[in-house]
Design a protein around this motif. Structure first.
Motif, PDB file in Angstrom:
ATOM      1  N   ILE D 283       0.981  -1.286  -0.022  1.00  0.00           N
ATOM      2  CA  ILE D 283      -0.008  -0.140   0.134  1.00  0.00           C
ATOM      3  C   ILE D 283       0.816   1.301   0.098  1.00  0.00           C
ATOM      4  O   ILE D 283       0.537   2.327  -0.621  1.00  0.00           O
ATOM      5  N   LYS D 284       1.957   1.220   0.431  1.00  0.00           N
ATOM      6  CA  LYS D 284       2.808   2.333   0.840  1.00  0.00           C
ATOM      7  C   LYS D 284       3.126   2.997  -0.535  1.00  0.00           C
ATOM      8  O   LYS D 284       3.108   4.552  -0.403  1.00  0.00           O
ATOM      9  N   GLU D 285       3.467   2.483  -1.344  1.00  0.00           N
ATOM     10  CA  GLU D 285       3.965   3.322  -2.875  1.00  0.00           C
ATOM     11  C   GLU D 285       2.755   3.773  -3.659  1.00  0.00           C
ATOM     12  O   GLU D 285       3.027   4.461  -4.592  1.00  0.00           O
ATOM     13  N   LYS D 287      -0.325   4.618  -1.958  1.00  0.00           N
ATOM     14  CA  LYS D 287      -1.289   5.737  -1.137  1.00  0.00           C
ATOM     15  C   LYS D 287      -1.103   6.980  -1.689  1.00  0.00           C
ATOM     16  O   LYS D 287       0.062   7.325  -2.089  1.00  0.00           O
ATOM     17  N   SER D 342       3.586   9.325  -4.059  1.00  0.00           N
ATOM     18  CA  SER D 342       3.422   8.697  -2.889  1.00  0.00           C
ATOM     19  C   SER D 342       4.680   8.961  -1.686  1.00  0.00           C
ATOM     20  O   SER D 342       5.880   8.863  -2.673  1.00  0.00           O
ATOM     21  N   PHE D 343       4.585   9.237  -0.725  1.00  0.00           N
ATOM     22  CA  PHE D 343       5.830   9.306   0.279  1.00  0.00           C
ATOM     23  C   PHE D 343       5.769   7.964   0.931  1.00  0.00           C
ATOM     24  O   PHE D 343       6.827   7.711   1.622  1.00  0.00           O
ATOM     25  N   GLY D 344       4.640   7.475   0.951  1.00  0.00           N
ATOM     26  CA  GLY D 344       4.511   6.058   1.704  1.00  0.00           C
ATOM     27  C   GLY D 344       4.288   6.498   3.124  1.00  0.00           C
ATOM     28  O   GLY D 344       4.263   5.449   3.770  1.00  0.00           O
ATOM     29  N   ASN D 345       4.161   7.579   3.596  1.00  0.00           N
ATOM     30  CA  ASN D 345       3.750   7.947   4.956  1.00  0.00           C
ATOM     31  C   ASN D 345       3.358   9.213   5.299  1.00  0.00           C
ATOM     32  O   ASN D 345       2.945  10.089   4.044  1.00  0.00           O
TER      33      ASN D 345
END
Lengths: 345, 345, 345, 345
Positions: D283-285, D287, D342-345
């Motif tokens: 999901i991280k990449e 988001k 995305s930054f992933g966070n």
């Protein structure tokens, strides 16, 4: 297109700079560097860049050579040498580390345990908080981007201190930050099962942002300002809330007047939202944006002021403010590349 | 076996009481009640009780009739009537709501908007913080269990106030609580996508725990104590950290002496851990336990004291302390049913 | 009191064993060991033990010498030597690692890349899933505690396989685990900002629990069972949910009959909850307990069975089941020390 | 500038549309509507819009009147009437609800319990998955935007089904979604302390995306495709991962060939990343982006294919894909307004 480069592109701040600069309409990211990953594609390290960019990590000298603007996102102590090279090359350095934040070298020694190597360079540098000293930033070539906690606290207190309305001997700054603030380096403290469902202060009485906060607030107030600053680590990724406690000089505090003062003070600022009375600043609305949201409150006896200031530590607290500073230096629209809106989730 | 019952068993505090009491070796949970779920099995409402207990929610009068000890976990304003019945029946009430916490009726009116209905009952009741007034608790039949935030703050400040070591005109209490503190009632604020990855203060200058904190601290200090209390909502389930800022009366604060004072003060307390100097209290170690962990710190100028106090809001801040109080009233070992150890995750 | 010891007490599983054993009424934790922290107090490493125990990490030989029962919570490859010593000493080893889980040595070589060193010992050991082979566990001195994922899957499928009701050529096991399952070792994958708000499978087609699952299911079914097993990493601390897809041999599946079968099968099991039809097993109700909750479902065409099985990976998936096995070996009540109830938060 | 409007702007999907459309360079958000908040500023409901837009919620008829493109983000059953008006007005409707997703009216009746009111309109509408049927979308005025789960599954399987490489009688789709997918309406399931640290499937065998998935996959394959679809609720805000299990028709599966097939198939798609072999989609990449990341795997016996497909449920699964569809209809660059990283966070 302005050619920009990032030294230290594989830390969280460096990667966030890259993310934002890739979508900035006036610049081209020409080169990036990383000591740990030299020669590797950034998209193999940060997979969010897969399908987005093919940039490869070079060394920092390539970055300086190829670019007009150099962002440095490095641990303290590593930016001075870079600044020397950039300055000689008549280029612009935007430093996101601590090396140029303190005017007072004694404080730097005390808190960072090092001397300045290139003392003259420090005269050329500017502590760059746009809402405080935009005019001086315009003419600088060594831009010291403020720390994340200091940004939230300085913006929260500026209107009060500029107008000498509060006591300056001990302002309590209780700040809480998300985990990206602690960086990408592996530590037990940031190990998922340890931080998740946990919360705690850290570095009480010893956090290195303390002298930066005191120096900048003292300049704003034009008198000595002392704070007690306590950072806390939140089990979230991004965002800082600072809850700031101060005592008015006058006994009669009027919250409406205070709100008017803040609203006037910041009325031309694109990134500062003074919230309507009755609302409270939170991380949700500023996350993934360059906004600083500020709300104003009194304690139950109406004799103490409480200011809540919220930012995204990675954007207004780091990469976003750095880009805002570049926009100022190069005469771009200040919001260029920073028209970010939070969804809050 | 002592027969115990819970009125309001389907709120978070009620369910936590049930969970802990089911494993208490000296009691038997005889009856529970719920207005919303009368007639239903608790295991169909809280599925963690599936395979554990077959208790069915009755009405509160059944609970009072059947039990020797009645726990009430209700919104404020609903416990007085219950207290009247329990007291007449010569039984023991442990009230986890706010109705009997304030001795000062004026404060109750101001903060809760209601008068006391049964004024005489309030003379029989005791604000029951064991580490402060264990002896008085022993002889009481109406036990007012302290609020969660007040517990963390009062335990954090007691040694200083008992010894008149700090200024009492404005102690800053910056508290942060997990989401169970806001209860099981549905609100947008506690809706998952809104609270997750968010953080903010709330109820600034208006939280109802304020008069309770001030009244108890004033009793401890034997002089008027004023606080500024700001609660915050953490995106975690359980736990409170209070970061407390106070100013020593004497200029020379010695952290080692302070630590010795606290260690001595609490040396016989089973549930208070005064952490070694250099450590910082956090939620991780107290979660799912009845412990209150306390750490002591100075600000960077060494002229301000910072106390960090951590508890589990559902246990030491509610259900656990209520059981501790029952243990005291009935002469059980104070740790009976409360030998809980956190894993921290 | 039975003297018990833990080798590898400073990993997450070891610390969880300690936490549970300290409250077990029939045992005394006599000694613990840790290679990394020999000589240090466990309470300085896991601060949740501050104020709870003064145990100091020794070396593993001291643990073996001092104790009747030795728990080993170690990486694979390190338990055989311990088993040799324990077995010679006529004591009981409960191994939470992988060394004794596979009867088939070829599989061990293939998946773990090592040979067995003490082949004879493996004849003395038993794969100890109480609900499957309680009788054999009773007489064993080398107890191989099942893996966390296998426990959830084997308990979920046992009634179907024992009764030959499903096809065995390819059962799909889609499992999801909390982050404690990955241990306390620092990795980027478990770095808070990386795992938080993230989710993904890992080790697809290559996770070492695969041969364990297939071997145990084949024994249960008394025929060769093949699975496709995919683990995923959840951004939570504890708990496993396995969603298991299988095809009935008969075309007509009757969910009520299936439910009856499961309920009968597990009716005497203290730790297995077969949920009422219409409910779905989730992590909330089993967290912090030794329960395995199982729910039964059909797909929308009613031609496929879906079983959901939920456990706490640290308890029924590791430390709790190990204690359950000890209880069996020593004839204690099987629930002794394991009467844990989840609050779900 | 194209005038666009949003009906149902105060649900999560509506607000996300607004957020993205405000930064789309080719459109102007002319009007928005909300039944619950008519007359109120959107910035007072979603405070992330404070300082960003002054738009006020009107009623839906105003939106239709004022705009060229109307987005409808409504519960099922409410879009047909709007479609009728929009179609008559010769404007374009992009419907994010379910009313126009199913060509098979019987399925709509079975799964949604309603008949179509305006049958003819359904002939004018198109199920708009750009990577499948971009050409047909171009000429449509009623655009049925796919559901979030279906998008992830259909994109994951398309290359295999187009090439008839897998068995179609029972593809297992095990999907996991973040909490925004359940919307802004308050439910106990989405109450923070209930969902946090929890995980579970839901709607097993009964989720309404099932017929949509089967219908679209059948069109792609040009033969009847049957799936078993199980959604799960993740304790995160955004993102879907679908783990998809299928059986190759041929015994010899070659992962390299498979990867080449996917890479070729999607080589011109701006929003599909086929990850290098050895990597796993997460999901991280994806988001906060419009990307769908896909990774390819085999089970340990090499006889089963596992596809992992990840999207942001609010963007590629809703608002982003809707904008992508608008870009197609109006001949804009397909990535216009969607260059999100995305930054992933």
């Amino acid at each position: 297109m302005l050619k920009v480069g990032i030294i230290g592109a594989t830390g969280y701040v460096g990667a966030e700079l890259l993310r934002l600069l890739l979508n900035h309409p006036k610049v081209k990211v020409e080169a990036i560097s990383s000591v740990s990953y030299e020669g590797e594609e950034i998209s193999s390290i940060y997979k969010n860049f897969y399908g987005v960019t093919n940039l490869i990590c070079e060394n920092q000298y390539e970055v300086i050579k190829k670019c007009d603007v150099i962002y440095a996102a490095l641990p303290h102590g590593l930016s001075e040498e870079i600044a020397e090279l950039v300055f000689k090359g008549n280029k612009v350095l935007i430093d996101l580390g601590a090396d140029f934040r303190l005017e007072n070298e004694e404080d730097y020694k005390t808190w960072y345990g090092k001397d300045y190597k290139f003392k003259d360079l420090h005269k050329e540098s500017i502590y760059a908080l746009p809402e405080f000293n935009r005019d001086k930033i315009k003419d600088s070539k060594i831009i010291a981007n403020p720390g994340c906690y200091p940004t939230s606290i300085e913006l929260g207190l500026m209107p009060l201190l500029k107008n000498s309305l509060i006591k300056t001997d001990n302002i309590i700054c209780d700040s809480k930050s998300g985990a990206t603030g602690a960086g990408r380096g592996l530590t037990l403290k940031s190990h998922y099962p340890e931080l998740n469902e946990n919360f705690s202060p850290y570095g009480i009485g010893s956090h290195r942002h303390t002298p930066e906060i005191e120096e900048c607030l003292s300049k704003i107030a034009d008198e000595k300002v002392q704070v007690t600053f306590t950072p806390h680590l939140l089990p979230i990724n991004r965002g800082i809330v600072s809850t700031i406690y101060c005592s008015p000089k006058s006994k009669n505090v009027n919250l409406e007047k205070l709100h008017k003062l803040y609203s006037e003070f910041y009325k031309n600022e694109a990134f500062i939202n003074v919230l309507p009375l009755g609302e409270t600043a939170s991380i949700k609305e500023v996350k993934h944006t360059n906004f600083c949201n500020i709300s104003l409150h009194l304690n139950h006896r109406k004799d103490g002021i409480i200011i809540v200031s919220a930012i995204d530590n990675m954007i207004k607290g780091a990469a976003g403010q750095a880009i805002q500073n570049m926009n100022i230096v190069f005469g771009f629209e200040e919001t260029e590349g920073l028209k970010l809106i939070s969804f809050g989730n």
